[in-house]
Design an enzyme around this catalytic site. Sequence first.
Site, PDB file in Angstrom:
ATOM      1  CG  HIS A  22      -1.711  -1.207   1.409  1.00 16.98           C
ATOM      2  ND1 HIS A  22      -2.564  -1.658   0.440  1.00 16.98           N
ATOM      3  CD2 HIS A  22      -1.774  -2.105   2.421  1.00 16.98           C
ATOM      4  CE1 HIS A  22      -3.141  -2.780   0.855  1.00 16.98           C
ATOM      5  NE2 HIS A  22      -2.672  -3.078   2.048  1.00 16.98           N
ATOM      6  CG  HIS A  52      -6.077  -6.040   1.093  1.00 19.96           C
ATOM      7  ND1 HIS A  52      -6.938  -5.356   1.896  1.00 19.96           N
ATOM      8  CD2 HIS A  52      -4.859  -5.913   1.646  1.00 19.96           C
ATOM      9  CE1 HIS A  52      -6.257  -4.850   2.921  1.00 19.96           C
ATOM     10  NE2 HIS A  52      -5.009  -5.171   2.785  1.00 19.96           N
TER      11      HIS A  52
END
Lengths: 330, 330
Positions: B56, B218
């Site tokens: 991320h 995700h």
Amino acid sequence: MKMLINVPETVVADALRGMAAAHPELTVDVENRVIVRRDAPVPGKVGLVSGGGSGHEPLHGGFVGHGMLDAACPGEVFTSPVPDQMVRAAAAVDSGAGVLFVVKNYTGDVLNFEMAAELAEDEGIQVASVLVNDDVAVTDSLYTAGRRGTGATLFVEKIAGAAAEEGAPLERVEALARRVNDASRSFGVALSACTTPAKGGPTFDLPPGELELGIGIHGEPGRERRAMMTSGEIADFAVDAVLEDLDPREPVLLLVNGMGATPLLELYGFHAEVHRVLRERRVDVARTLVGNYVTSLDMAGCSVTLCRADEELLRLWDAPVATPGLRWGR
Amino acid sequence: MKMLINVPETVVADALRGMAAAHPELTVDVENRVIVRRDAPVPGKVGLVSGGGSGHEPLHGGFVGHGMLDAACPGEVFTSPVPDQMVRAAAAVDSGAGVLFVVKNYTGDVLNFEMAAELAEDEGIQVASVLVNDDVAVTDSLYTAGRRGTGATLFVEKIAGAAAEEGAPLERVEALARRVNDASRSFGVALSACTTPAKGGPTFDLPPGELELGIGIHGEPGRERRAMMTSGEIADFAVDAVLEDLDPREPVLLLVNGMGATPLLELYGFHAEVHRVLRERRVDVARTLVGNYVTSLDMAGCSVTLCRADEELLRLWDAPVATPGLRWGR
């Protein structure tokens, strides 16, 4: 290929509207496609103007601000801006101290900036131009006679911008920009092609399991195509290609640049390998920048740029900069 | 899918080596996977610690520095870090003023941070925890009970970090973090899946011509799949989804976030549309941030986060910050 756009025809105008709304510190002329520092012209200051095809963001519009560019002219995607944009930009930033055009070496850009320089001088603006041509991968390619201008553009704009901010006269800002370009070399690698809005699909075919070494920032052909390599092997190849052409007598500035779609997680891992190779080659890295700065839309890949930097260039590199894409010390 | 890596097993360690080499202002413990401000513990200052799965970036490691996090613990890709990392981070940053854990709401993270809080308290460190759960798209999903934590994490870390930097006590830093989370909502959209190193291919199938509305970071399933929409239609959908759940009584902070592979050119164009929708809905935007901040590897797509911000939150938002991923005013 899916894109986050309305229609291909309005991509650049839409992005400029978005920049205008996000950055009140900039004046964005959406219709005429010129991005200018809100406080321009800064009295007594040399104006720095650059531009080129869109699709390389944050270059150039994202580098407009204190300590870097005074104005940028975005063309259509991968297409040179027109002289009219450049003349408008020059007029908007000229305080009487003159304007420096920073021009990446692509045939269209070179011709249009040349014409713009003549037109601006007709309007009484003193103009100097510096060509950026740092890419060691190929000589002469799809859009270029000679070497292409890529990552070193960031170094030139930052360092010349810092000198201009300090009040250096045009002659000195121009000389510094030229010195930075002469001291810089780049090499890029593509893992995938990029998608232009007009085409809506990849700009070239790169089969699964292969990469292109020595790619430009428009998906121009590189030096060679090979079977996929590891991050470490790519770092060896890219750094050696740069060092073949640049004797690093001084410490260097290092830019490890992402082409757009390569995740930061991978780019930092690649930087670890670049750092290892430079240590093995006994090159002293004085400053490092890792990120997506000179991109090629959604291309996956990376480039390495080195710039030999003496004390003066390091001091100007460290000087405060406040732009959407690069910011420190202020 | 090609990746710029050596082998999947070393992706996180390689990235940490690269961060260590690029950022001398951080202490990066590659073996134990903890990134700490070089000057930690700062005397008298509450320590801010966050962490989560890698992939991320710049979240969280790129947000370590003056005015934001004191430490970050990266797990494997899309996998929670372990309690041992969090305890090490807490010990490294605790000056005696206590530590705040900023935890995104994913089951693994929540459990591990809870365990770490107990272990740290056993070592005499005062710990408070704040859960970030801003994503309005879905309740309960692949990795989460309740709402997922996404873009608001940046707002929480920035604002709580500014308060901690000013010397606010733990109780107040915790209350501010909670207030920011409570005042924030997000909605994300994916145009493509992301590629994890372990899998080497897309995490889910998204057919050409379709997008996924309400995606997580995700590649978790979203609310619904639809035929491809324009940037303007996506902005309408995302902003309305957020506003259904957030009455914007105050001006808002706006984050227009790229998921990783969406070019900045497209993201600014999308921001123009988000700005239009907010104007139509009479929402007053006080501050705007556009860029790739809370990403999902090489996913193409975007998210919109709004945070209702009163004068106090705006002042803390504007306070100086100096991290690899977010930097201004210093």
